[in-house]
Design a protein around this motif. Structure first.
Motif, PDB file in Angstrom:
ATOM      1  N   HIS A  89      27.499 -32.038  14.067  1.00  0.00           N
ATOM      2  CA  HIS A  89      28.221 -33.242  13.648  1.00  0.00           C
ATOM      3  C   HIS A  89      28.274 -34.278  14.768  1.00  0.00           C
ATOM      4  CE1 HIS A  89      31.802 -35.724  12.940  1.00  0.00           C
ATOM      5  NE2 HIS A  89      31.593 -35.515  11.664  1.00  0.00           N
ATOM      6  N   ARG A  90      28.631 -33.817  15.974  1.00  0.00           N
ATOM      7  CA  ARG A  90      28.817 -34.758  17.084  1.00  0.00           C
ATOM      8  C   ARG A  90      27.484 -35.434  17.430  1.00  0.00           C
ATOM      9  NH1 ARG A  90      28.481 -35.231  22.308  1.00  0.00           N
ATOM     10  NH2 ARG A  90      27.390 -33.249  22.482  1.00  0.00           N
ATOM     11  N   LEU A  91      26.428 -34.633  17.491  1.00  0.00           N
ATOM     12  CA  LEU A  91      25.122 -35.165  17.872  1.00  0.00           C
ATOM     13  C   LEU A  91      24.548 -36.100  16.787  1.00  0.00           C
ATOM     14  CD1 LEU A  91      23.501 -34.815  20.447  1.00  0.00           C
ATOM     15  CD2 LEU A  91      22.111 -33.102  19.264  1.00  0.00           C
ATOM     16  N   CYS A  92      24.785 -35.762  15.516  1.00  0.00           N
ATOM     17  CA  CYS A  92      24.329 -36.661  14.424  1.00  0.00           C
ATOM     18  C   CYS A  92      24.961 -38.043  14.619  1.00  0.00           C
ATOM     19  CB  CYS A  92      24.757 -36.119  13.053  1.00  0.00           C
ATOM     20  SG  CYS A  92      23.752 -34.775  12.434  1.00  0.00           S
ATOM     21  N   GLY A  93      26.289 -38.062  14.814  1.00  0.00           N
ATOM     22  CA  GLY A  93      27.002 -39.331  14.982  1.00  0.00           C
ATOM     23  C   GLY A  93      26.506 -40.076  16.214  1.00  0.00           C
ATOM     24  N   GLN A  94      26.275 -39.314  17.291  1.00  0.00           N
ATOM     25  CA  GLN A  94      25.842 -39.932  18.557  1.00  0.00           C
ATOM     26  C   GLN A  94      24.486 -40.643  18.385  1.00  0.00           C
ATOM     27  OE1 GLN A  94      25.902 -37.107  21.870  1.00  0.00           O
ATOM     28  NE2 GLN A  94      24.305 -38.303  22.900  1.00  0.00           N
TER      29      GLN A  94
ATOM     30  N   ALA B  79      20.445 -36.708   4.515  1.00  0.00           N
ATOM     31  CA  ALA B  79      19.694 -36.864   5.761  1.00  0.00           C
ATOM     32  C   ALA B  79      19.164 -38.278   5.915  1.00  0.00           C
ATOM     33  CB  ALA B  79      18.512 -35.897   5.747  1.00  0.00           C
ATOM     34  N   THR B  80      18.913 -38.648   7.154  1.00  0.00           N
ATOM     35  CA  THR B  80      18.203 -39.899   7.420  1.00  0.00           C
ATOM     36  C   THR B  80      17.319 -39.669   8.650  1.00  0.00           C
ATOM     37  OG1 THR B  80      18.428 -42.278   7.740  1.00  0.00           O
ATOM     38  CG2 THR B  80      20.102 -40.921   8.780  1.00  0.00           C
TER      39      THR B  80
ATOM     40  N   THR C 125      22.847 -35.250   8.009  1.00  0.00           N
ATOM     41  CA  THR C 125      24.282 -35.541   7.862  1.00  0.00           C
ATOM     42  C   THR C 125      24.944 -34.578   6.870  1.00  0.00           C
ATOM     43  OG1 THR C 125      23.571 -37.276   6.339  1.00  0.00           O
ATOM     44  CG2 THR C 125      24.226 -37.972   8.526  1.00  0.00           C
ATOM     45  N   GLY C 126      24.142 -34.021   5.940  1.00  0.00           N
ATOM     46  CA  GLY C 126      24.670 -33.009   5.024  1.00  0.00           C
ATOM     47  C   GLY C 126      25.107 -31.775   5.811  1.00  0.00           C
ATOM     48  N   ALA C 127      24.312 -31.408   6.824  1.00  0.00           N
ATOM     49  CA  ALA C 127      24.659 -30.258   7.674  1.00  0.00           C
ATOM     50  C   ALA C 127      25.881 -30.580   8.524  1.00  0.00           C
ATOM     51  CB  ALA C 127      23.470 -29.897   8.568  1.00  0.00           C
ATOM     52  N   ALA C 128      25.993 -31.841   8.964  1.00  0.00           N
ATOM     53  CA  ALA C 128      27.134 -32.241   9.818  1.00  0.00           C
ATOM     54  C   ALA C 128      28.458 -31.992   9.103  1.00  0.00           C
ATOM     55  CB  ALA C 128      27.004 -33.718  10.201  1.00  0.00           C
ATOM     56  N   GLY C 129      28.481 -32.200   7.780  1.00  0.00           N
ATOM     57  CA  GLY C 129      29.696 -31.980   6.993  1.00  0.00           C
ATOM     58  C   GLY C 129      30.089 -30.516   6.915  1.00  0.00           C
ATOM     59  N   ARG C 130      29.162 -29.623   7.259  1.00  0.00           N
ATOM     60  CA  ARG C 130      29.453 -28.186   7.207  1.00  0.00           C
ATOM     61  C   ARG C 130      29.568 -27.600   8.614  1.00  0.00           C
ATOM     62  NH1 ARG C 130      28.752 -25.668   2.093  1.00  0.00           N
ATOM     63  NH2 ARG C 130      28.514 -27.320   0.553  1.00  0.00           N
ATOM     64  N   ASP C 131      29.770 -28.453   9.607  1.00  0.00           N
ATOM     65  CA  ASP C 131      29.856 -27.975  10.996  1.00  0.00           C
ATOM     66  C   ASP C 131      31.240 -27.349  11.229  1.00  0.00           C
ATOM     67  OD1 ASP C 131      30.096 -27.689  13.747  1.00  0.00           O
ATOM     68  OD2 ASP C 131      28.934 -29.510  14.184  1.00  0.00           O
ATOM     69  N   ALA C 132      31.240 -26.037  11.462  1.00  0.00           N
ATOM     70  CA  ALA C 132      32.516 -25.301  11.586  1.00  0.00           C
ATOM     71  C   ALA C 132      33.289 -25.688  12.844  1.00  0.00           C
ATOM     72  CB  ALA C 132      32.244 -23.805  11.577  1.00  0.00           C
ATOM     73  N   THR C 133      32.643 -26.334  13.815  1.00  0.00           N
ATOM     74  CA  THR C 133      33.378 -26.745  15.012  1.00  0.00           C
ATOM     75  C   THR C 133      34.231 -27.992  14.718  1.00  0.00           C
ATOM     76  OG1 THR C 133      31.613 -28.155  15.849  1.00  0.00           O
ATOM     77  CG2 THR C 133      31.562 -25.845  16.557  1.00  0.00           C
ATOM     78  N   VAL C 134      33.985 -28.612  13.574  1.00  0.00           N
ATOM     79  CA  VAL C 134      34.727 -29.835  13.212  1.00  0.00           C
ATOM     80  C   VAL C 134      35.588 -29.622  11.970  1.00  0.00           C
ATOM     81  CG1 VAL C 134      34.457 -32.269  12.544  1.00  0.00           C
ATOM     82  CG2 VAL C 134      32.921 -31.271  14.231  1.00  0.00           C
ATOM     83  N   PHE C 135      35.066 -28.881  10.996  1.00  0.00           N
ATOM     84  CA  PHE C 135      35.784 -28.670   9.730  1.00  0.00           C
ATOM     85  C   PHE C 135      36.081 -27.180   9.572  1.00  0.00           C
ATOM     86  CE2 PHE C 135      32.835 -32.258   9.161  1.00  0.00           C
ATOM     87  CZ  PHE C 135      33.741 -33.266   8.846  1.00  0.00           C
TER      88      PHE C 135
ATOM     89  N   ALA D 107      38.209 -35.339   9.441  1.00  0.00           N
ATOM     90  CA  ALA D 107      37.313 -35.969  10.417  1.00  0.00           C
ATOM     91  C   ALA D 107      36.288 -36.764   9.616  1.00  0.00           C
ATOM     92  CB  ALA D 107      36.621 -34.894  11.227  1.00  0.00           C
ATOM     93  N   ASP D 108      35.642 -37.721  10.240  1.00  0.00           N
ATOM     94  CA  ASP D 108      34.623 -38.512   9.559  1.00  0.00           C
ATOM     95  C   ASP D 108      33.470 -37.585   9.156  1.00  0.00           C
ATOM     96  OD1 ASP D 108      32.905 -40.342   8.629  1.00  0.00           O
ATOM     97  OD2 ASP D 108      32.443 -41.247  10.568  1.00  0.00           O
ATOM     98  N   HIS D 109      33.059 -37.681   7.886  1.00  0.00           N
ATOM     99  CA  HIS D 109      32.038 -36.742   7.401  1.00  0.00           C
ATOM    100  C   HIS D 109      30.606 -37.223   7.606  1.00  0.00           C
ATOM    101  CE1 HIS D 109      32.495 -39.727   4.376  1.00  0.00           C
ATOM    102  NE2 HIS D 109      33.652 -39.261   3.966  1.00  0.00           N
ATOM    103  N   LEU D 110      30.396 -38.463   7.983  1.00  0.00           N
ATOM    104  CA  LEU D 110      29.070 -39.056   8.200  1.00  0.00           C
ATOM    105  C   LEU D 110      28.251 -39.242   6.909  1.00  0.00           C
ATOM    106  CD1 LEU D 110      27.835 -37.294  11.503  1.00  0.00           C
ATOM    107  CD2 LEU D 110      29.039 -39.456  11.275  1.00  0.00           C
ATOM    108  N   ALA D 111      28.892 -39.070   5.751  1.00  0.00           N
ATOM    109  CA  ALA D 111      28.151 -39.235   4.483  1.00  0.00           C
ATOM    110  C   ALA D 111      27.672 -40.669   4.291  1.00  0.00           C
ATOM    111  CB  ALA D 111      29.025 -38.835   3.303  1.00  0.00           C
ATOM    112  N   PHE D 112      28.316 -41.617   4.944  1.00  0.00           N
ATOM    113  CA  PHE D 112      27.874 -43.019   4.870  1.00  0.00           C
ATOM    114  C   PHE D 112      27.111 -43.412   6.135  1.00  0.00           C
ATOM    115  CE2 PHE D 112      31.724 -43.362   2.031  1.00  0.00           C
ATOM    116  CZ  PHE D 112      31.017 -43.620   0.861  1.00  0.00           C
TER     117      PHE D 112
END
Ligand code: HEM
Length: 423
Positions: free
Chosen positions: A70-75, A312-313, A338-348, A362-367
């Motif tokens: 999640h963190r790296l996707c957002g970064q 994904a993007t 970003t679909g995987a980021a929403g399932r990151d257990a370190t965040v959710f 937390a922000d899910h990055l879906a947008f």
């Protein structure tokens, strides 16, 4: 546009919304490539988990970088060292871009890097400001209740065909200012063009796509001329005024109209469908929404985290970068899952559970995130909020009535059919 399909043409199409290219799905048995096979499209989560075991950034054996953390996707999405293009546009002079490469080149905001990206995005932004959004609510409520009342009379129906698909299409046609007599062709051509945004071969019927793209552009050109003469209080009138003031080129005008029309076709549709599927699969959550329709906002956000319409993007480093201890060369494709980021257990906590009463969100990055953050996010959220509150009001005893059918897509995720009974 009706010539033979080439990989460049397919990649350009694929980039239009998600930036994904099927050319990258090369190696059978590779975890990343499995996302593009039927099992991966049915349920990508086991593959996300296995990719994540290699760390938040994995190099798949097909040579593709896949980011699951999640963190790296957002970064990466926020980092200006990454862009959406491998090469800048050819241009003769500064100012609006002119039509050079071909209709399938992506001149929409999604396919532009700075400085063109900011200029075009700024022109569409006023349509999505909070004050403007509030003015859209009555139209969204009217369309939603009309569709629900008609569906209620049917008894048994396909939720995708009767509710999820028509809702965003009717809403965006109203907001753009598409007159009633144009709405049929806009809907039909838009649906064909929108199907191509996943970039998957199964979604491509190239001659049909070329014809629909041309027809859609002709309709927009006609409507823009009309709006330039007789402006209304709608998005097309605003774009026509920007065009007249030379702030946007003819090519960009059509690309902007097209992306605004079709962006909701394959996304908000699936917010509604994926959310209803999760709710109806879990009677306890469905009962909670029935008891408290004000949970509609939470249903929208939890659907966006748990089963987002865009999974994904893609981004390309403009220069060699070092990320999570790895060296990535300029222009190497990086899939931001970003679909995987929403399932990151370190965040959710307990990420594989759909739970509309999650305490902190937390922000899910879906947008997405950063400069390309979804322009239509406030509109999609408003449509979700109105819809998920209206369903319990009109169809409180709704139940599933047969197997749901997934569409064979990877970057986009949604259902072809969701049979239900009004109860
Ligand atoms: C649930 C519904 C939606 C989802 C999940 C969604 C998702 C996304 C994502 C992930 C991006 C960023 C892609 C990237 O960074 O490569 C994006 C961009 C965009 N979306 Fe949406 N979208 C939705 C609805 C809409 C709607 C309704 C509209 C307009 C009517 C819209 C218009 C746009 C535009 C114009 C961009 C490009 C922004 C830019 O490049 O600056 N979207 N969307």
């Amino acid at each position: 546009m009706s010539g033979p399909i080439t990989s460049a043409r397919r990649a350009a199409r694929a980039r239009m919304y998600t930036g994904l290219s099927w050319a990258h799905a090369k190696v059978r048995g590779d975890e990343f490539s499995r996302l593009m096979l039927t099992t991966g499209m049915r349920d990508p989560c086991p593959h996300y988990r296995r990719l994540r075991e290699a760390g938040p950034l994995a190099l798949s054996s097909s040579g593709v970088w896949a980011i699951t953390g999640h963190r790296l996707c957002g970064q990466v999405l926020r980092d200006s060292r990454f862009g959406v293009r491998t090469v800048p546009y050819q241009r003769d002079a500064q100012g609006p871009l002119e039509y050079q490469q071909g209709a399938e080149e992506d001149f929409s905001v999604l396919g532009l890097d700075p400085p063109d990206h900011g200029r075009v995005r700024k022109l569409a932004a006023p349509a999505f400001r909070p004050k403007t959004m509030a003015s859209y609510r009555p139209a969204i409520e009217r369309v939603t209740y009309e569709l629900l009342d008609r569906a209620a009379d049917l008894g048994s129906f396909d939720l995708m065909a009767e509710l999820a698909a028509p809702l965003p299409i009717r809403v965006i046609a109203e907001l753009l200012g598409v007159p009633d007599e144009y709405s049929g062709p806009f809907r039909d051509y838009g649906a064909i063009v929108a199907k191509s945004i996943d970039g998957s071969p199964s979604a491509m019927n190239v001659p049909e796509l070329g014809a629909a793209t041309r027809a859609l552009e002709e309709l927009f050109a006609e409507l823009l001329t009309r709006r330039a003469r007789e402006p209304g209080n709608d998005i097309l009138s605003q774009i026509a005024a920007d065009h007249a003031a030379d702030r946007i080129s003819p090519r960009e005008v059509l690309a902007l109209c097209r992306i605004l029309l079709i962006a909701g076709f394959e996304t908000t549709v699936n917010l509604v469908g994926n959310g209803m599927l999760a709710l109806l699969n879990d009677p306890e959550q469905w009962a909670a929404l029935n008891a408290r329709p004000e949970l509609a906002t939470a249903v929208t956000e939890e659907t966006l985290r748990y089963d987002p319409p865009v999974q994904a993007t893609i981004r390309y480093p403009r220069e060699t970068v070092h990320l999570a201890g790895r060296r990535i060369g300029a222009a190497e494709p990086m899939y931001v899952l970003t679909g995987a980021a929403g399932r990151d257990a370190t965040v959710f906590a307990d990420p594989d559970r759909f739970d509309i009463r999650r305490p902190a969100r937390a922000d899910h990055l879906a947008f997405g995130a950063g400069p390309h953050y979804c322009l239509g996010a406030p509109l999609a959220r408003l449509e979700g909020e109105v819809f998920f509150a209206a369903v319990p009001a009109r169809l409180p005893r709704l139940v599933r009535d047969g197997p749901a059918v997934r569409r064979p897509m990877m970057a986009l995720r949604g259902l072809a059919r969701l049979p239900v009974r009004a109860g």
